[in-house]
Design a protein around this motif. Structure first.
Motif, PDB file in Angstrom:
ATOM      1  N   ALA A   1      83.224  13.340  22.875  1.00 39.29           N
ATOM      2  CA  ALA A   1      81.967  13.962  23.330  1.00 39.29           C
ATOM      3  C   ALA A   1      80.760  13.064  23.045  1.00 39.29           C
ATOM      4  CB  ALA A   1      81.772  15.289  22.611  1.00 39.29           C
ATOM      5  N   ASP A   2      79.660  13.342  23.700  1.00 40.94           N
ATOM      6  CA  ASP A   2      78.363  12.776  23.312  1.00 40.94           C
ATOM      7  C   ASP A   2      77.979  13.525  22.029  1.00 40.94           C
ATOM      8  OD1 ASP A   2      75.652  12.469  22.853  1.00 40.94           O
ATOM      9  OD2 ASP A   2      75.104  12.530  24.986  1.00 40.94           O
ATOM     10  N   VAL A   3      78.208  12.868  20.890  1.00 43.51           N
ATOM     11  CA  VAL A   3      78.150  13.591  19.613  1.00 43.51           C
ATOM     12  C   VAL A   3      76.741  14.125  19.322  1.00 43.51           C
ATOM     13  CG1 VAL A   3      78.427  13.362  17.104  1.00 43.51           C
ATOM     14  CG2 VAL A   3      80.171  12.459  18.638  1.00 43.51           C
ATOM     15  N   ASP A   4      75.718  13.343  19.652  1.00 40.05           N
ATOM     16  CA  ASP A   4      74.364  13.839  19.366  1.00 40.05           C
ATOM     17  C   ASP A   4      74.041  15.083  20.190  1.00 40.05           C
ATOM     18  OD1 ASP A   4      73.772  12.072  17.359  1.00 40.05           O
ATOM     19  OD2 ASP A   4      73.043  10.526  18.752  1.00 40.05           O
ATOM     20  N   ALA A   5      74.444  15.066  21.460  1.00 40.25           N
ATOM     21  CA  ALA A   5      74.214  16.244  22.308  1.00 40.25           C
ATOM     22  C   ALA A   5      75.005  17.432  21.775  1.00 40.25           C
ATOM     23  CB  ALA A   5      74.614  15.940  23.751  1.00 40.25           C
ATOM     24  N   ALA A   6      76.233  17.162  21.343  1.00 31.73           N
ATOM     25  CA  ALA A   6      77.082  18.245  20.829  1.00 31.73           C
ATOM     26  C   ALA A   6      76.491  18.845  19.554  1.00 31.73           C
ATOM     27  CB  ALA A   6      78.494  17.714  20.562  1.00 31.73           C
ATOM     28  N   VAL A   7      75.963  17.985  18.707  1.00 35.81           N
ATOM     29  CA  VAL A   7      75.370  18.491  17.455  1.00 35.81           C
ATOM     30  C   VAL A   7      74.131  19.331  17.774  1.00 35.81           C
ATOM     31  CG1 VAL A   7      74.123  17.781  15.365  1.00 35.81           C
ATOM     32  CG2 VAL A   7      76.324  16.735  15.936  1.00 35.81           C
ATOM     33  N   ARG A   8      73.314  18.855  18.704  1.00 31.71           N
ATOM     34  CA  ARG A   8      72.139  19.662  19.118  1.00 31.71           C
ATOM     35  C   ARG A   8      72.605  21.015  19.649  1.00 31.71           C
ATOM     36  NH1 ARG A   8      70.146  14.960  21.295  1.00 31.71           N
ATOM     37  NH2 ARG A   8      70.862  15.489  23.398  1.00 31.71           N
ATOM     38  N   GLY A   9      73.643  20.976  20.474  1.00 36.44           N
ATOM     39  CA  GLY A   9      74.161  22.220  21.061  1.00 36.44           C
ATOM     40  C   GLY A   9      74.758  23.137  20.006  1.00 36.44           C
ATOM     41  N   ALA A  10      75.431  22.532  19.029  1.00 37.87           N
ATOM     42  CA  ALA A  10      76.057  23.341  17.973  1.00 37.87           C
ATOM     43  C   ALA A  10      74.989  24.000  17.108  1.00 37.87           C
ATOM     44  CB  ALA A  10      76.964  22.464  17.127  1.00 37.87           C
ATOM     45  N   ALA A  11      73.938  23.236  16.794  1.00 33.52           N
ATOM     46  CA  ALA A  11      72.858  23.792  15.966  1.00 33.52           C
ATOM     47  C   ALA A  11      72.138  24.907  16.728  1.00 33.52           C
ATOM     48  CB  ALA A  11      71.884  22.678  15.560  1.00 33.52           C
TER      49      ALA A  11
ATOM     50  N   LEU B   1      84.060  36.626  23.451  1.00 31.31           N
ATOM     51  CA  LEU B   1      82.822  36.735  24.221  1.00 31.31           C
ATOM     52  C   LEU B   1      82.466  35.417  24.913  1.00 31.31           C
ATOM     53  CD1 LEU B   1      80.710  38.715  25.089  1.00 31.31           C
ATOM     54  CD2 LEU B   1      79.356  38.131  23.077  1.00 31.31           C
ATOM     55  N   ALA B   2      82.384  34.334  24.135  1.00 30.61           N
ATOM     56  CA  ALA B   2      81.966  33.059  24.724  1.00 30.61           C
ATOM     57  C   ALA B   2      82.637  31.909  23.988  1.00 30.61           C
ATOM     58  CB  ALA B   2      80.450  32.920  24.643  1.00 30.61           C
ATOM     59  N   ALA B   3      82.512  30.723  24.565  1.00 30.38           N
ATOM     60  CA  ALA B   3      83.042  29.520  23.922  1.00 30.38           C
ATOM     61  C   ALA B   3      82.323  28.311  24.505  1.00 30.38           C
ATOM     62  CB  ALA B   3      84.549  29.396  24.164  1.00 30.38           C
ATOM     63  N   GLY B   4      82.350  27.215  23.749  1.00 34.08           N
ATOM     64  CA  GLY B   4      81.772  25.959  24.234  1.00 34.08           C
ATOM     65  C   GLY B   4      82.791  24.844  24.091  1.00 34.08           C
ATOM     66  N   VAL B   5      82.697  23.859  24.988  1.00 39.22           N
ATOM     67  CA  VAL B   5      83.570  22.683  24.929  1.00 39.22           C
ATOM     68  C   VAL B   5      82.699  21.453  25.125  1.00 39.22           C
ATOM     69  CG1 VAL B   5      85.576  21.522  25.908  1.00 39.22           C
ATOM     70  CG2 VAL B   5      85.359  23.984  26.162  1.00 39.22           C
ATOM     71  N   TRP B   6      82.827  20.502  24.216  1.00 41.01           N
ATOM     72  CA  TRP B   6      82.063  19.263  24.333  1.00 41.01           C
ATOM     73  C   TRP B   6      83.029  18.104  24.488  1.00 41.01           C
ATOM     74  CZ3 TRP B   6      76.695  19.651  24.350  1.00 41.01           C
ATOM     75  CH2 TRP B   6      76.191  20.912  23.991  1.00 41.01           C
ATOM     76  N   THR B   7      82.982  17.451  25.646  1.00 40.04           N
ATOM     77  CA  THR B   7      83.883  16.326  25.936  1.00 40.04           C
ATOM     78  C   THR B   7      83.301  15.534  27.097  1.00 40.04           C
ATOM     79  OG1 THR B   7      86.124  15.729  26.659  1.00 40.04           O
ATOM     80  CG2 THR B   7      85.277  17.803  27.486  1.00 40.04           C
ATOM     81  N   ARG B   8      83.664  14.216  27.158  1.00 40.89           N
ATOM     82  CA  ARG B   8      83.264  13.433  28.328  1.00 40.89           C
ATOM     83  C   ARG B   8      84.377  13.400  29.383  1.00 40.89           C
ATOM     84  NH1 ARG B   8      80.339   9.770  24.616  1.00 40.89           N
ATOM     85  NH2 ARG B   8      78.160   9.700  25.267  1.00 40.89           N
TER      86      ARG B   8
ATOM     87  N   ILE C   1      80.517  24.107  29.266  1.00 34.72           N
ATOM     88  CA  ILE C   1      81.019  22.743  29.076  1.00 34.72           C
ATOM     89  C   ILE C   1      79.807  21.838  28.880  1.00 34.72           C
ATOM     90  CG2 ILE C   1      82.350  20.848  30.092  1.00 34.72           C
ATOM     91  CD1 ILE C   1      83.885  22.928  31.742  1.00 34.72           C
ATOM     92  N   ASN C   2      79.759  21.171  27.735  1.00 34.34           N
ATOM     93  CA  ASN C   2      78.641  20.299  27.359  1.00 34.34           C
ATOM     94  C   ASN C   2      77.304  21.043  27.369  1.00 34.34           C
ATOM     95  OD1 ASN C   2      80.375  18.173  26.912  1.00 34.34           O
ATOM     96  ND2 ASN C   2      80.287  17.515  29.049  1.00 34.34           N
ATOM     97  N   ALA C   3      77.338  22.292  26.984  1.00 38.60           N
ATOM     98  CA  ALA C   3      76.136  23.125  26.883  1.00 38.60           C
ATOM     99  C   ALA C   3      76.502  24.303  25.983  1.00 38.60           C
ATOM    100  CB  ALA C   3      75.729  23.622  28.258  1.00 38.60           C
ATOM    101  N   TYR C   4      75.480  25.048  25.554  1.00 33.24           N
ATOM    102  CA  TYR C   4      75.759  26.291  24.836  1.00 33.24           C
ATOM    103  C   TYR C   4      74.587  27.245  25.035  1.00 33.24           C
ATOM    104  CZ  TYR C   4      78.469  29.275  21.897  1.00 33.24           C
ATOM    105  OH  TYR C   4      79.252  30.326  21.490  1.00 33.24           O
TER     106      TYR C   4
END
Ligand code: NAP
Ligand code: MG
Length: 499
Positions: A278-288, A426-433, A452-455
């Motif tokens: 994944a784009d790790v920085d984007a994923a971390v922003r999305g996770a936070a 209810l929901a889920a997210g997936v972060w991958t290129r 996908i690549n969002a939350y």
């Protein structure tokens, strides 16, 4: 509390005491009961509100039934219904500051969220369903028996009882009311006791927009009293509910005697999955954002973060940094991104889960304590646990606060298995290129929404709701409209009269 002394004056500009809205006007509870609304950011009384009892529920349902029967709404031209629904949205936006302040002062959410997301999205919801009001149509069906003409009509159900939670008060109310009205139903809404004020402002806007009296009624009060009376009322055709799975189960049970239709939008323990590609920085922003947005008091919060082991430590480090850079602040300050938890009692529940996490062996890497602004308020630090297993309480139960549980995984299959190992969906997210992996995972995840690549993205056009014990039925999109309609099949004999 019923009949307690009224606190002196309303402390916030534009915040009026709440009353019941029945038949197009404000009324008091028949027994005069009121309760106090508290501002969670200060712990102080904000204002009072009338508290509906069973007799008031009867009055409100009678008003809604009369408005439905009188055909003022159901038989109004679809174009007029469309215009009124659109205008409700316009009226809400004209009073945006008033709505946003009332929402934030009752709930503790940042004014940024109320003003730029919740209230505008609620207004948009009315404008989206305005468009549907003119597009509800049946079908003409080819029969294998004849000679008959058969067609279907899509008809409203009648009086809808809507019962919603306190975490997105105006949005959740609008997600029920707008499609219910577009379909031609009338509504009695019981907002959550903590947060009734914006629903009352909405009722005012609806009247200003031309909604006939009695079509929308709002009855603040307790779930165990007003909510229960609505659920068991014989003249209510459907209960549209948003709240906890526990209360939802009780409502389903209580709906049986009157064979009510029920729609359940319930709790969650959603998994947000970060793969190593994944784009790790984007994923971390999305996770936070997925856990700290809305102070974690979000049904779809990404409260379980599944991270592929090779990037696990780096992700945890970045998340801890983000948590430290997200301090709680005064919800009325436009710069605040983490507000107050809805009530002191709820903060205590969250802190109890933090203790449980520690005692079951998880590692606290950020936050974990309460906070205060000017020595007051139900504030919680943004909190991150690592070293969590999916068997721990903090990975299984809905905490409903800014508390993230990070769980490592080693393969795609393992990630999906952990994500799906929950009573919720209810929901889920997936972060991958990897585009193939993104879709593959989305299809395998047992959840009503997958990003996908969002939350935490929502749009009135797309349905939202749960798999498994997160509920059934959908808010928003065409599916929600469908939930407020029933189909009638009409037969016409075309055979020639025989002498
Ligand atoms: P809750 O305790 O279940 O309450 C929800 C609503 O039900 C409130 O209006 C409540 O009234 C009322 N209620 C309580 N007992 C009742 C009864 N016996 N009969 C009828 N109504 C009753 O939920 P909450 O604590 O407000 O909200 C948090 C929960 O909502 C979380 O689990 C969250 O995941 C869920 N939620 C789900 C979604 C979704 O779309 N799936 C969205 C938002 C929130 P009072 O509060 O006035 O007592
Ligand atoms: Mg509750």
């Amino acid at each position: 509390m019923a009949n307690e002394a009224t606190p002196a004056a309303t402390v916030a500009p534009g915040v009026k005491p709440g009353r019941l809205w029945i038949g197009g006007e404000y009324v008091d509870a028949q027994d005069g009961a009121t309760f106090t609304i508290t501002n969670p950011a200060t712990g102080e009384a904000l204002t009072t509100c009338a508290q509906a009892g069973a007799a008031d529920v009867d009055r409100a349902v009678a008003a809604a039934k009369a408005a439905f029967r009188a055909t003022a709404w159901a038989q109004m031209s679809a174009l007029d219904r469309q215009r009124i629904l659109w205008n409700i949205g316009e009226r809400m936006m004209a009073r945006l500051d008033e709505f946003a302040a009332a929402e934030t002062l009752c709930n503790g959410k940042p004014i940024f969220e109320s003003k730029y997301i919740d209230v505008p999205d609620a207004a948009k919801c009315f404008q989206y369903y305005a468009g549907w009001a003119t597009k509800i149509a049946g079908q003409t069906l080819p029969l294998s028996t004849g000679p008959f003409l058969n067609y279907t009509r899509r008809e409203p159900l009648g009086v809808i009882g809507a019962i919603v939670a306190w975490n997105f008060p105006i949005l959740l109310a609008s997600w029920k009311i707008a499609p219910a009205l577009a379909a031609g139903n009338t509504v009695v809404l019981k907002p959550a006791e903590f947060t009734p004020l914006t629903a009352l402002l909405l009722a005012e806007c609806a009247k200003e927009a031309g909604l006939p009296d009695g079509v929308l009624n709002v009855i603040p009060g307790r779930g165990s009293v007003a909510g229960q009376a609505l659920v068991t009322h014989p003249d209510v055709a459907k209960i549209a509910f948003t709240g906890s799975t526990e209360v939802g189960k009780g409502i389903v049970r209580a709906s049986v005697d009157t064979v009510k239709k029920v729609q359940m939008e319930l709790g969650g323990k959603s998994a947000n999955v970060i793969f190593a590609d994944a784009d790790v920085d984007a994923a971390v922003r999305g996770a936070a954002g997925g856990i700290f947005y809305g102070k974690g008091e979000v049904c779809a919060a990404g409260s379980r973060l599944l991270v592929e082991r090779s990037i696990h430590d780096a992700v945890v480090e970045k998340l801890a940094e983000r948590a430290q850079k997200t301090p709680p602040g005064d919800p009325m300050n436009p710069k605040t991104r983490l507000g107050a938890q809805v009530r002191e009692s709820h903060l205590q529940t969250i802190l109890g889960y933090v203790e449980k996490g520690k005692s079951e062996g998880a590692t606290l890497v950020a936050g974990g304590s309460r906070a205060a602004i000017d020595g007051k308020g139900a504030f919680m630090q943004a909190t991150v646990f690592s070293g969590v297993t999916n068997a721990m309480t903090i990975a299984r139960e809905e905490i409903f606060g800014p508390v993230l549980a990070v769980i490592p995984f080693d393969s795609e299959d393992e990630a999906i298995a952990i994500a799906n190992d929950s009573v919720y969906g209810l929901a889920a997210g997936v972060w991958t290129r990897d585009i193939k992996r993104g879709h593959r995972a989305a299809h395998r995840l047992e959840a009503g929404t997958v990003w996908i690549n969002a939350y935490n993205r929502y749009d009135t056009a797309t349905p939202f709701g749960g798999y498994k014990q997160s509920g059934f039925g959908r808010d928003m999109g065409p599916d929600a409209l469908d939930g407020y309609l029933q189909t009638k099949s009409v037969w016409v004999d075309l055979s020639e009269d025989k002498a």
